[in-house]
Design an enzyme around this catalytic site. Sequence first.
Site, short mmCIF file in Angstrom:
data_model
loop_
_atom_site.label_atom_id
_atom_site.label_comp_id
_atom_site.label_asym_id
_atom_site.label_seq_id
_atom_site.Cartn_x
_atom_site.Cartn_y
_atom_site.Cartn_z
N HIS A 50 50.97 68.78 12.55
CA HIS A 50 50.34 68.52 14.03
C HIS A 50 50.13 69.71 14.59
CE1 HIS A 50 51.88 68.71 18.28
NE2 HIS A 50 50.98 67.70 18.35
N GLY B 40 45.02 56.30 31.15
CA GLY B 40 43.62 55.53 30.79
C GLY B 40 42.88 56.28 29.74
#
Length: 304
Positions: free
Chosen positions: A108, A260
Amino acid sequence: MKKMVSNNKVKEFLLELQELIVERLAQVDGQPFRHDAWQRPEGGGGITRLIEDGNVFERGGVNFSHVTGDRLPASATAQRPELAGRRWQAMGVSLVLHPRNPYAPTTHMNVRFFSAEKAGETPVWWFGGGTDLTPYYGFEADAEHFHDVCRRALVPFGADYYPRFKQGCDTYFFLKHRNEPRGIGGIFFDDLNERDFGHCFNLTESVADHFLPAYVPILERRMNTPYGERERDFQAYRRGRYVEFNLVWDRGTLFGLQSGGRTESILMSMPPIVKWRYDWQPEPGTPEARLYTDFLKPRDWLLD
């Protein structure tokens, strides 16, 4: 005006970084990455670059995003509650790579820039990021190489950065509910706002630029190692820890969901094949047991 120029420089660097990393990884795999641009209704958008069922990568994603909002989410203000309620923008590149071969480690990396604004006050900005390695079968040479490149990325900026950011990585990528590290660590930093903008930006650039030299030699060394069902089974079991961390503890995942963000892009970090078992333990003396005894513990890989 000066702030906007600086922000534009960061965005330009991040877009070039994404392209550079995708190009190199596609060379290693032999298959191209999918290109998926998206827009966020609340403001901003991004570009997801994804590979699935490749020759080397079972799944890999390299994401760019630049998003804005009116109120910072809770995950972004947990360490800095005084910034709650400010208008914000965030941009970054985040990647997770899951090779098919169990001897090739998952990795990562992300680098990111935040700014928060409030009328009548000076904008607040900070950088964050890092990289870590999650092997399923441990090799000292791989761990030493990865940490050595991480150290070299930070040496030009001060002798204290590598030990500080290594400790930050060991602390952050830790599954508290399992009482074990996610992997062999690397470097991790957040809320970086020291000296001046140029210093922090250059340090973040260096961390990003050293990712490919840190990971690709390890990948190329291990990706053709012969393996069987036993190794694949253990890889799937250990991948479960990766999923647990990302869904329970990872602030980046929480920030994306709370703000969101695009769910498909946020959850591209999930490995495609995962297994869980009840209270499973490796047999003593096996390579699987050695991962726990020799690698999943705090260790200074550059001194041992």
